[in-house]
Write an enzyme that holds these catalytic residues in place. Sequence first.
Site, mmCIF file in Angstrom:
data_model
loop_
_atom_site.group_PDB
_atom_site.id
_atom_site.type_symbol
_atom_site.label_atom_id
_atom_site.label_comp_id
_atom_site.label_asym_id
_atom_site.label_seq_id
_atom_site.Cartn_x
_atom_site.Cartn_y
_atom_site.Cartn_z
ATOM 1 N N GLY A 89 0.791 -1.238 0.000
ATOM 2 C CA GLY A 89 0.000 0.000 0.000
ATOM 3 C C GLY A 89 0.817 1.279 0.000
ATOM 4 N N SER A 90 2.035 1.228 -0.530
ATOM 5 C CA SER A 90 2.824 2.466 -0.558
ATOM 6 C C SER A 90 2.205 3.482 -1.530
ATOM 7 C CB SER A 90 4.289 2.188 -0.910
ATOM 8 O OG SER A 90 4.414 1.778 -2.246
ATOM 9 N N ASN A 91 1.564 2.982 -2.584
ATOM 10 C CA ASN A 91 0.872 3.918 -3.486
ATOM 11 C C ASN A 91 -0.348 4.523 -2.816
ATOM 12 O OD1 ASN A 91 2.046 4.143 -6.348
ATOM 13 N ND2 ASN A 91 2.268 1.966 -5.868
ATOM 14 N N MET A 132 -3.965 -7.167 -7.014
ATOM 15 C CA MET A 132 -3.454 -8.200 -7.912
ATOM 16 C C MET A 132 -4.555 -9.138 -8.413
ATOM 17 S SD MET A 132 -0.430 -7.352 -8.321
ATOM 18 C CE MET A 132 1.075 -6.678 -7.620
ATOM 19 N N ARG A 133 -5.638 -8.523 -8.858
ATOM 20 C CA ARG A 133 -6.722 -9.328 -9.426
ATOM 21 C C ARG A 133 -7.178 -8.712 -10.748
ATOM 22 N NH1 ARG A 133 -9.190 -12.938 -6.881
ATOM 23 N NH2 ARG A 133 -10.997 -12.657 -8.201
ATOM 24 N N LEU A 134 -7.515 -9.596 -11.681
ATOM 25 C CA LEU A 134 -8.087 -9.152 -12.947
ATOM 26 C C LEU A 134 -9.594 -9.023 -12.731
ATOM 27 C CD1 LEU A 134 -7.286 -8.696 -15.944
ATOM 28 C CD2 LEU A 134 -7.823 -11.116 -16.335
ATOM 29 N N ASN A 155 -5.455 2.048 -12.859
ATOM 30 C CA ASN A 155 -4.484 1.085 -12.349
ATOM 31 C C ASN A 155 -3.093 1.648 -12.569
ATOM 32 O OD1 ASN A 155 -3.568 -1.464 -11.333
ATOM 33 N ND2 ASN A 155 -3.038 -2.029 -13.433
ATOM 34 N N HIS A 202 0.909 0.347 -13.116
ATOM 35 C CA HIS A 202 1.663 -0.860 -13.463
ATOM 36 C C HIS A 202 3.155 -0.531 -13.565
ATOM 37 C CE1 HIS A 202 2.211 -4.866 -14.957
ATOM 38 N NE2 HIS A 202 3.076 -4.352 -15.812
HETATM 39 C C1 GAR Z 1 3.245 -1.341 -7.459
HETATM 40 O O1 GAR Z 1 4.573 -1.317 -7.901
HETATM 41 C C2 GAR Z 1 2.308 -1.539 -8.632
HETATM 42 O O2 GAR Z 1 2.776 -0.946 -9.812
HETATM 43 C C3 GAR Z 1 2.274 -3.030 -8.757
HETATM 44 O O3 GAR Z 1 2.262 -3.493 -7.442
HETATM 45 C C4 GAR Z 1 2.984 -2.597 -6.624
HETATM 46 C C5 GAR Z 1 2.186 -2.299 -5.372
HETATM 47 O O4 GAR Z 1 2.940 -1.578 -4.454
HETATM 48 N N1 GAR Z 1 1.138 -3.467 -9.496
HETATM 49 C C6 GAR Z 1 1.153 -4.469 -10.359
HETATM 50 O O5 GAR Z 1 2.130 -5.153 -10.589
HETATM 51 C C7 GAR Z 1 -0.184 -4.717 -11.048
HETATM 52 N N2 GAR Z 1 -0.053 -5.673 -12.069
HETATM 53 P P1 GAR Z 1 2.256 -0.910 -3.192
HETATM 54 O O6 GAR Z 1 1.353 -1.976 -2.550
HETATM 55 O O7 GAR Z 1 3.380 -0.557 -2.292
HETATM 56 O O8 GAR Z 1 1.481 0.277 -3.652
#
Ligand code: GAR
Length: 202
Positions: free
Chosen positions: A12-14, A91-93, A108, A110
């Site tokens: 969840g850093s984003n 991480m789900r489609l 999203n 990526h």
């Molecule tokens: C992020 O780097 C995001 O781009 C990636 O998961 C990470 C989540 O980081 N997403 C994917 O790979 C989607 N296919 P976070 O939990 O620290 O935000």
Amino acid sequence: MRRIAILASGNGSNLEAILTAIDSGQIQNAQVVAVISDQEAAYALVRAQKHKIPSRVFRRQDYPSREAYDRALIAFLKAEAIDLVVMAGFMRLVTPEFVAAFRNRIMNIHPSLLPAFPGTRGVADALAYGVKVTGCTVHFVDEGMDTGPIILQEALPIQPDDTVESLQARIHTLEHRLYPQAIDLWVRGKIKIRGRRCFIDE
Ligand code: GAR
């Protein structure tokens, strides 16, 4: 005030970066009203709690099918009158029904320059392939896997001594800047979609 739900499976850093951008006023007229995870142990849930944002866990195993799972999500998001669904490491489609329920209102992020290296291992796949440049992409979600219209994209050179971890860390830094920027553009109505292409009018 736009109502945002954030979907996250992991750290969840984003999510944190988006909340910081809202708290600091970089994103205005928007609030995160719900954090949703498919993983009970996701640290994103702890972050939500620290920020006093209501969170909900939807476990896949509690539903008979992907369709039933997504229907439960849709019902919750509609009941919360969500304007924008933000996937941040979710991480789900999602199913076509989910996409139709929030068309052009699901974002999203990526960790690669799409359409290269879609899927759940974008950073590792780019490194293993040997590309010299990678980056990150913010896009709207359509029915495909990481195929929707691209909103923002930024490149990052890969260094000879990079590991998955070092590259991941630099991509995260980039993501934490790009995602709030994309959300701010959406909230201010600055993103126009024509076909596959997004145009930003500043
Ligand atoms: C992020 O780097 C995001 O781009 C990636 O998961 C990470 C989540 O980081 N997403 C994917 O790979 C989607 N296919 P976070 O939990 O620290 O935000």
